[in-house]
Scaffold this motif. Structure first.
Motif, mmCIF file in Angstrom:
data_model
loop_
_atom_site.group_PDB
_atom_site.id
_atom_site.type_symbol
_atom_site.label_atom_id
_atom_site.label_comp_id
_atom_site.label_asym_id
_atom_site.label_seq_id
_atom_site.Cartn_x
_atom_site.Cartn_y
_atom_site.Cartn_z
ATOM 1 N N GLU A 37 0.721 -0.695 0.277
ATOM 2 C CA GLU A 37 0.039 -0.226 -0.098
ATOM 3 C C GLU A 37 0.520 0.783 0.077
ATOM 4 N N MET A 38 2.110 1.042 0.542
ATOM 5 C CA MET A 38 2.256 2.416 0.970
ATOM 6 C C MET A 38 3.826 2.566 -0.305
ATOM 7 N N LEU A 94 1.613 4.595 -2.516
ATOM 8 C CA LEU A 94 1.377 5.590 -2.072
ATOM 9 C C LEU A 94 2.605 6.939 -2.298
ATOM 10 N N PHE A 95 3.600 6.659 -2.146
ATOM 11 C CA PHE A 95 4.310 7.214 -2.689
ATOM 12 C C PHE A 95 4.109 7.967 -3.869
ATOM 13 N N TYR A 102 1.884 8.182 -5.362
ATOM 14 C CA TYR A 102 0.628 9.311 -5.914
ATOM 15 C C TYR A 102 0.653 10.781 -5.146
ATOM 16 N N ALA A 103 1.862 10.714 -3.777
ATOM 17 C CA ALA A 103 1.850 11.753 -2.833
ATOM 18 C C ALA A 103 3.073 12.733 -4.025
ATOM 19 N N VAL A 104 3.389 12.020 -4.813
ATOM 20 C CA VAL A 104 4.575 12.822 -5.181
ATOM 21 C C VAL A 104 3.110 14.055 -6.493
ATOM 22 N N SER A 105 3.014 13.262 -7.211
ATOM 23 C CA SER A 105 1.971 13.974 -7.897
ATOM 24 C C SER A 105 0.670 14.243 -7.956
ATOM 25 N N ALA A 106 -0.056 14.313 -6.396
ATOM 26 C CA ALA A 106 -1.280 14.637 -5.843
ATOM 27 C C ALA A 106 -1.535 15.600 -6.355
ATOM 28 N N ASP A 107 -0.901 16.776 -6.432
ATOM 29 C CA ASP A 107 -1.158 18.278 -6.926
ATOM 30 C C ASP A 107 -2.382 18.299 -8.415
ATOM 31 N N GLY A 147 -5.314 16.319 -8.375
ATOM 32 C CA GLY A 147 -5.968 17.034 -8.752
ATOM 33 C C GLY A 147 -7.268 15.684 -6.886
ATOM 34 N N VAL A 168 -7.501 12.213 -5.365
ATOM 35 C CA VAL A 168 -7.296 11.731 -3.901
ATOM 36 C C VAL A 168 -8.893 10.485 -3.610
ATOM 37 N N VAL A 182 -7.598 7.881 -4.514
ATOM 38 C CA VAL A 182 -7.098 6.704 -3.121
ATOM 39 C C VAL A 182 -7.363 6.321 -1.962
ATOM 40 N N THR A 183 -8.774 7.530 -1.490
ATOM 41 C CA THR A 183 -9.637 6.975 -0.446
ATOM 42 C C THR A 183 -9.990 5.638 -1.251
ATOM 43 N N ILE A 194 -7.161 3.474 0.195
ATOM 44 C CA ILE A 194 -7.137 2.428 1.601
ATOM 45 C C ILE A 194 -8.102 1.999 1.479
#
Lengths: 446, 131
Positions: free
Chosen positions: B86-87, B90-91, B93-98, B101, B105, B108-109, B112
């Protein structure tokens, strides 16, 4: 004057600066980073012993060197001259390999940490960091998890019950808390939009993440203590339960390698926390262009922040008793991991809503606050779960909890059974013996 | 010139310092481990070579390495693999979260939440209890 002009004309990114290093500079940096671990370890041990000593109203080591500060150096020099004892049951190859596997990832762990901004070393412009990768954060995490192989293999290869238990505990502990740690880091990456450590430091110029992402910081702090097997989470080497844990059967320099790895890992997680949450080498309240954030001074800020965190480790050890293993796993899996996951989703949502829609941060905070208040109120309405307390001591003796005095001793223990059998046998023989003595006495009389 | 610089900063060459440091660290660790038997004393003693169990007779062990281990550790290891994967997702995703948009979210919700189902299953079945 000319180098000054050249500097102004040629702005280079950090990655380019580091990639341009000549070989001698790479070697110099590598040697410094390699030696930083053992030197800090030697200092940390004596610092810890003195600080914990003061916390317990005793002086701590005060004989070797000025103020006792050379004590752990003397210990380190002594260790190679000690006999190494290898148990017969050990798997010798793995037994020798395990300390190396534990020490090497610890020694290279500091490579990706940015210690300072651009500086000039012997006329060569460079940045104070050994390697600048787009994925430095993953490198540090990977190093932290490879170290556990050394510990679990040490426990397994010793061929002895206590080390095996210690190694298993350590493995379970490190992998459990690594998830919480990784999830805390995800939220930092989400805010910095980069996995490069130097980019994360740069992103903190507008505000350090320890207050912007306070829950993440808390989760990271707890899991970094769990990850390094330190008190109050030092269950793998719980000396009252497991003798020495995974390194019970180790002696001489091989034991020193495990000790080194433990302390260097403390340094690494503290340096990593400084980088991720405490603004790295940045001085607070001033911009990156301020003279306080130029040249060699930031190295000082970096180490100051790191030592605050390292003192936290020592303080914890001097303050808190050890957790029970089930409590510890419960904290990791039932509190930290779900909390970290929910927090990651929350900040991802908040960021996306703020960036996408025309909603201000204030509105998000108000709505979020209302939601939290409603959840808290609802949780208050839930009926409290009754826990049957079977082992509770009945309160007698005038309100004081006095243990019951009519405790029944079980009749089933082997020793008790043996004693009863003996008593029975003695009773059988007794009448006969009595009769014979009576006869004897009668004869005497006659 | 610019091209050359870029390749220097992004190519495989950036890992060279790490390889160097790894070699140095390995040399240090191997040297330290081998130093012990070279300079330390060696006095053979039958009791000393036995596995340490606080002075009692050592319990019998398998010929090489250690024996069985509690099954709860396997459950923890399986859970770790689950969450580590999962992690791993997630990494990025976190880098390109912006850039992703609100759609990101939502995705990824959902992702999770799927893991939470697994987590709660293990939780309810007592896989997280150590007794």
């Amino acid at each position: 004057m000319i180098p000054f002009l050249a500097q102004a004309q040629d702005p280079m990114t950090r990655a380019e600066l580091i990639a341009d290093d000549p070989l001698w500079l790479i070697l110099l940096k590598a040697v410094v980073i390699l030696l930083l671990g053992p030197i800090l370890t030697i200092f940390l041990i004596v610092w810890e012993r003195k600080a914990v000593g003061r916390m317990q109203n005793r002086p701590g080591p005060n004989r070797v060197g000025p103020g006792g500060y050379l004590q752990s150096l003397a210990d380190a020099l002594k260790l190679p001259f000690k006999e190494q004892v290898i148990p017969e049951t050990a798997d010798r190859k793995v037994y020798f390999l395990a300390p190396v596997i534990a020490a090497v990832p610890a020694l290279i762990g500091l490579a990706a940490i940015p210690f300072g901004p651009e500086v000039t070393i012997f006329g060569e412009r460079t940045a104070l960091q050994l390697i600048e990768l787009p994925v430095s954060v993953l490198l540090v995490l990977a190093g932290a998890s490879i170290g556990v192989y050394g510990i679990v293999l040490a426990g397994w290869s010793s061929g002895s019950p206590y080390p095996l238990l210690g190694g298993l505990r350590s493995a379970a502990q490190v992998i459990s808390y690594e998830i919480a740690m990784g999830l805390a880091i995800v939220s930092v990456v989400l805010y910095a939009q980069s996995l490069a450590t130097s980019a994360i430091v740069d992103a903190q110029q507008s505000g350090w993440y320890f207050y912007l992402l306070f829950p993440s910081f808390l989760i990271y702090l707890i899991s970094m203590v769990g990850e390094t097997n330190r008190a109050p989470f030092d269950l793998p080497e719980a000396e009252s339960e497991l003798v020495g844990g995974f390194h019970t059967e180790y002696s001489s320099m091989k034991f020193a390698m495990f000790f080194l790895a433990e302390y260097v890992n403390m340094v690494i997680v503290s340096a990593f926390a400084t980088t991720l949450f405490l603004g790295g080498y940045l001085f607070p309240f001033v911009g990156a262009d301020s003279p306080l954030n130029q040249g060699w001074l930031p190295v000082l800020w970096f180490f100051a922040k790191m030592f605050v965190l390292l003192f936290g480790f020592i303080w914890l050890r001097g303050t808190l008793p050890r957790f029970r293993y089930d409590q510890f796993m419960k904290l990791g899996w039932k509190v930290l991991v779900p909390a970290a996951l929910v927090w990651v989703v929350m900040i991802a949502a908040i960021r996306a809503i703020r960036n996408d829609g025309n909603v201000s941060t204030g509105q998000i905070l108000v709505i979020g606050g209302i939601v939290i208040v409603v959840i808290v109120l609802l949780s208050l309405l839930l009926p409290e779960k009754k826990v049957p307390d079977e082992d509770s001591v009945p309160v007698t003796g005038g309100g004081y909890p006095v243990p019951p005095l009519n405790l029944k001793v079980p009749e089933t223990t082997p020793r008790r059974k043996a004693l009863q059998a003996k008593a029975k046998a003695a009773r059988k023989q007794e009448p006969a013996a009595l009769a014979s003595t009576k006869e004897g006495s009668n004869h005497g009389d006659v | 010139m610019v091209l050359a610089q870029e390749s220097a900063a992004t190519g495989i060459g950036i890992y060279l310092p790490l390889v160097l440091l790894f070699a140095l660290a390995l040399a240090f660790a191997v040297f330290s481990v081998l130093l012990g038997p070279l300079v330390g004393p060696q006095r053979y003693n039958k009791a000393k070579q036995a596995a340490y169990e606080c002075g009692i007779e050592p319990s019998p062990q398998p010929l090489v390495g250690a024996g069985r281990m509690p099954v709860a550790y396997y459950v923890t290891a399986m859970l770790f693999i689950l969450f580590d994967i999962e992690m791993v997702f997630l990494f990025p995703y976190a880098v390109s979260a912006d850039a992703l948009g609100l759609w990101g979210v939502g995705a990824v919700t959902l992702f999770i939440a799927t893991f939470f189902i697994a987590d709660f299953y293990v939780w309810r079945r007592g896989g997280l209890d150590w007794n």
